[in-house]
Design a protein around this motif. Structure first.
Motif, short mmCIF file in Angstrom:
data_model
loop_
_atom_site.label_atom_id
_atom_site.label_comp_id
_atom_site.label_asym_id
_atom_site.label_seq_id
_atom_site.Cartn_x
_atom_site.Cartn_y
_atom_site.Cartn_z
N TYR A 159 98.02 74.23 -4.64
CA TYR A 159 97.51 74.94 -5.81
C TYR A 159 96.05 75.35 -5.65
CZ TYR A 159 101.76 73.25 -8.15
OH TYR A 159 103.06 72.98 -8.50
N ILE A 160 95.22 74.49 -5.05
CA ILE A 160 93.81 74.85 -4.90
C ILE A 160 93.66 76.04 -3.95
CG2 ILE A 160 91.57 74.06 -4.04
CD1 ILE A 160 92.30 72.92 -6.77
N SER A 161 94.40 76.02 -2.86
CA SER A 161 94.38 77.17 -1.93
C SER A 161 94.86 78.44 -2.63
CB SER A 161 95.26 76.89 -0.71
OG SER A 161 94.75 75.82 0.03
N GLN A 162 95.87 78.30 -3.49
CA GLN A 162 96.38 79.46 -4.23
C GLN A 162 95.34 80.00 -5.20
OE1 GLN A 162 100.00 77.84 -5.86
NE2 GLN A 162 101.09 77.95 -3.91
N ILE A 163 94.57 79.10 -5.82
CA ILE A 163 93.50 79.55 -6.72
C ILE A 163 92.46 80.34 -5.93
CG2 ILE A 163 91.51 78.72 -8.06
CD1 ILE A 163 93.34 76.47 -9.10
N ILE A 164 92.13 79.85 -4.74
CA ILE A 164 91.15 80.57 -3.91
C ILE A 164 91.67 81.97 -3.58
CG2 ILE A 164 90.09 80.63 -1.61
CD1 ILE A 164 89.94 77.55 -1.78
N GLN A 165 92.94 82.07 -3.20
CA GLN A 165 93.52 83.38 -2.89
C GLN A 165 93.50 84.30 -4.11
OE1 GLN A 165 97.41 82.45 -1.37
NE2 GLN A 165 96.63 81.58 0.53
N THR A 166 93.82 83.74 -5.26
CA THR A 166 93.84 84.54 -6.50
C THR A 166 92.45 85.05 -6.84
OG1 THR A 166 95.72 83.29 -7.35
CG2 THR A 166 94.41 84.52 -8.95
N LEU A 167 91.45 84.17 -6.77
CA LEU A 167 90.08 84.58 -7.09
C LEU A 167 89.56 85.60 -6.09
CD1 LEU A 167 88.51 81.12 -8.06
CD2 LEU A 167 89.05 83.01 -9.61
N ALA A 168 89.85 85.38 -4.82
CA ALA A 168 89.41 86.33 -3.79
C ALA A 168 90.03 87.70 -4.02
CB ALA A 168 89.76 85.80 -2.40
N GLY A 169 91.30 87.73 -4.42
CA GLY A 169 91.96 89.00 -4.71
C GLY A 169 91.43 89.65 -5.96
N GLN A 170 91.20 88.85 -6.98
CA GLN A 170 90.73 89.36 -8.28
C GLN A 170 89.36 90.03 -8.16
OE1 GLN A 170 90.84 86.34 -11.30
NE2 GLN A 170 89.58 87.51 -12.75
N SER A 196 87.97 91.09 -5.21
CA SER A 196 87.85 91.59 -3.84
C SER A 196 86.91 92.80 -3.73
CB SER A 196 89.23 91.96 -3.30
OG SER A 196 89.84 92.96 -4.11
N ASN A 197 86.80 93.58 -4.78
CA ASN A 197 85.94 94.77 -4.73
C ASN A 197 84.47 94.42 -4.92
OD1 ASN A 197 88.11 96.49 -4.36
ND2 ASN A 197 88.44 96.74 -6.56
N PRO A 218 83.26 82.27 -0.79
CA PRO A 218 83.09 81.73 -2.15
C PRO A 218 82.13 82.51 -3.03
CG PRO A 218 81.72 80.52 -0.62
CD PRO A 218 82.45 81.53 0.21
N ALA A 219 81.54 83.61 -2.52
CA ALA A 219 80.54 84.34 -3.31
C ALA A 219 81.10 84.81 -4.64
CB ALA A 219 80.02 85.53 -2.50
N CYS A 220 82.42 85.05 -4.71
CA CYS A 220 83.03 85.53 -5.95
C CYS A 220 82.92 84.51 -7.10
CB CYS A 220 84.49 85.90 -5.73
SG CYS A 220 85.55 84.53 -5.24
N LEU A 221 82.63 83.24 -6.75
CA LEU A 221 82.50 82.23 -7.81
C LEU A 221 81.29 82.49 -8.69
CD1 LEU A 221 83.42 78.95 -5.86
CD2 LEU A 221 84.91 80.48 -7.17
#
Length: 605
Positions: A387-398, A400-401, A406-409
């Protein structure tokens, strides 16, 4: 050919077809060879022989026979299709695709050829193209069950089991007697931790085919995770009895039972199979690990090590470990997650105290700690969650532009970070069967989450963090001796293990320095020597009252899916401490790569 001869040939071919369907291949081959004496160039006899050789995995012979057939009969898509499948099995993917397209030139809507193209695209790892082909087939014929089946198999392989399961159910619904789809559905359910239904389906399949080695093997796998070890052994024995060359079944036998019961003839056959050019690298690697465990039990450590090394060397399921890339990734984490970062992000994340993260190097005692914790009546052990890896993928996709991870945090705020944290809590709570209200803590023992502690601290600042440590040589060598179901790329070479271990120690030192929440370090060796003291410390750390059941963790009935599943069904034992010493002669590359973490000459471990 005279009409009577033609009639006789047709009748003989019908008999051969029936024998092939019944898998009486030797009898079918003998009949074909007899007929071939009278009709040496007959394309249908050649095709029948091609099918027989294909089923025996003699793909070169099958290809030769199928080529004879299509040289004479150019208007039958099945013949092109069968040649293409043989080429595909041999790994000649480009020519296989050409032959599948040859079938489509004869009959554009020939679904078997479309199916073959999709499966070849999967072989080539062109998953999006394969999916598009499956969807095209379903548009052509929404009732074509194999399209749903193989799409579901592909999604299961890609670990998208939530999506795969309803698609596989559709395949079974369309074709009630679709044995292979039922097997694939059970496999997907097993991967999705729905073991009860998976086991039920496997048992139903065994009623239909009592000697199916693959089903027995998978039953054994599930029963082992549930702690029903003797039942598991019985199923794996039956798998081997049904198919003495079922490689996975040998690997899945417990090392103890295998060493005690393997016959000299079986051992010789396994040694011969390693040299068989028709088996896959995956099976060959499994064989090496199986034999390594046997020779380890015999205390023949030289031979055992050779097999461990060869098994790792030919494991090509993923790209080799890249130390330079991994170093850069960890460096980015250290630069981003600083004391200043956490100081400037107060009041972020969920307020839940439910999550307990257990992490560290693989084979460091995470399964043992989770088993002890889950023996407490107020703790649910959820196992290794992604689940934590999936959260990272979701945030990175959300984002992405705007920024990567981790800069998106930096784009999160107290409100949406709370939502993301709560989504994790809700997902793990959904895993709890029965009475959820009594469960105060839920463990996630994904070892690799040590890389994600910065994100965890931001989204779940009240989570409990338990870091499992073990002697570096024991930890690394234990990884080297495991053929992990989910590939861990740095475990296949001793040098990679040592190099990665240094990065791990460096990153953990960073987390200890900057994280705003405490980390409990649990030494495996200390756990073995002072079990009750350490267990009480762990229970106190997660904020629960003591319960004596935690000392009887080996009696706890729960599913365990990791490489340590048999060990946690036994009381604490010390035989794994210092095990690397038996192989010290061969471990110089690991010592060199460990640098400052290598053992001193006088080390007891």
């Amino acid at each position: 050919m005279y009409p009577k001869q033609e009639k006789n040939l047709k009748a003989e071919l019908q008999i051969i077809e029936k024998l092939i369907v019944e898998e009486k291949l030797e009898e079918a081959e003998n009949k074909c060879l007899e007929l071939q004496k009278e009709q040496p160039n007959d394309p249908i006899i050649a095709h029948a022989l091609g099918l027989i050789y294909y089923m025996r995995q003699k793909y070169d012979d099958a290809i030769a026979k199928f080529r004879i057939t299509i040289a004479q009969i150019t208007n039958n898509p099945n013949f092109y299709n069968n040649l293409a499948e043989a080429l595909r099995r041999k790994g000649e993917f480009k020519e296989a695709l050409d032959c599948f397209h040859g079938a489509l030139l004869v009959q554009p809507a020939f679904l078997k050829a479309h199916l073959g193209i999709a499966n070849t695209l999967i072989d080539l790892k062109r998953y999006q193209d394969a999916r598009a082909r499956f969807e095209f087939m379903i548009k052509l014929d929404p009732s074509f069950a194999p399209a749903y089946h193989y799409l579901g198999v592909m999604l299961t392989t890609l670990e998208a089991t939530k999506e795969a399961i309803p698609i596989l159910r559709k395949a079974v619904a369309l074709k009630k007697d679709y044995y292979e789809a039922k097997f694939s559905l059970a496999n997907a359910l097993e991967q999705d931790s729905q073991t009860k239904e998976a086991l039920q389906i496997y048992y139903e399949l065994l009623k239909e085919k009592p000697n199916d080695a693959s089903v027995h093997n998978n039953c054994g796998n599930i029963l082992r995770t549930l702690g029903r070890l003797e039942e598991a052994e019985e199923h794996v024995r039956k798998a081997i009895q049904s198919n003495p060359e079922h490689v996975s079944a040998y690997y899945n036998r417990s090392a103890k039972h295998f060493a005690q019961e393997v016959t000299p003839q079986q051992l010789q056959r396994l040694e011969e199979l390693i040299l068989d050019p028709t088996i896959s690298d995956e099976d060959r690697s499994n064989l090496h690990f199986t034999l390594a465990r046997y020779y380890d039990a015999q205390k023949d450590y030289q031979t055992a090590f050779n097999h461990y090394k060869q098994g790792n060397d030919i494991d090509s399921r993923k790209e080799p470990y890249n130390h330079e890339t991994q170093t850069k990734v960890f460096s980015i984490f250290k630069s981003f997650f600083t004391k200043e970062f956490f100081a400037t992000h107060p009041h972020f994340g969920s307020s839940s105290e439910t999550p307990v993260f257990i992490f560290g190097m693989p084979r460091s005692g995470t399964t043992l700690v989770e088993q002890i914790l889950s023996s407490h009546p107020q703790v649910y052990g959820a196992g290794e969650l992604k689940y934590i890896s999936q959260i990272i993928q979701t945030l990175a996709g959300q984002f992405s532009n705007q920024a990567g991870y981790p800069a998106c945090l930096n784009l999160l705020n107290p409100i949406n970070s709370c939502s993301v944290g709560e989504s994790y809590v809700n997902k793990v709570r959904d895993l709890v069967p029965g009475d959820k209200e009594n469960i105060l803590r839920i463990t996630d023992k994904m070892p690799g989450n040590f890389t994600n502690l910065g994100l965890i601290s931001l989204l779940l600042p009240h989570a409990k963090l338990i870091h499992c440590r073990r002697n570096p040589m024991d930890s690394c060598f234990s990884c080297f001796t495991q053929h992990f179901t989910q590939v861990i790329v740095y475990t296949r070479q001793l040098e990679d293990l040592g190099n990665y271990y240094q990065l791990y120690e460096d990153l953990m030192a960073h987390w200890h320095n900057v994280l705003p929440i405490p980390i409990l370090d649990v030494s495996y060796e200390n756990m073995v020597e002072n079990t009750e003291e350490m267990t009480r410390k762990i229970i106190d750390f997660v904020g629960l009252e003591w319960d004596d059941a935690c000392l009887n963790f080996h009696e706890t009935e729960r599913k365990v899916k990791t490489a340590s599943l048999e060990q946690v069904r036994k009381p604490i034992y010390t035989s794994s401490v210092g095990k690397w010493r038996r192989y010290e002669t061969f471990l110089e590359p690991l010592k060199q790569a460990l640098g400052e973490y290598a053992p001193l000459p006088e080390s007891l471990f």
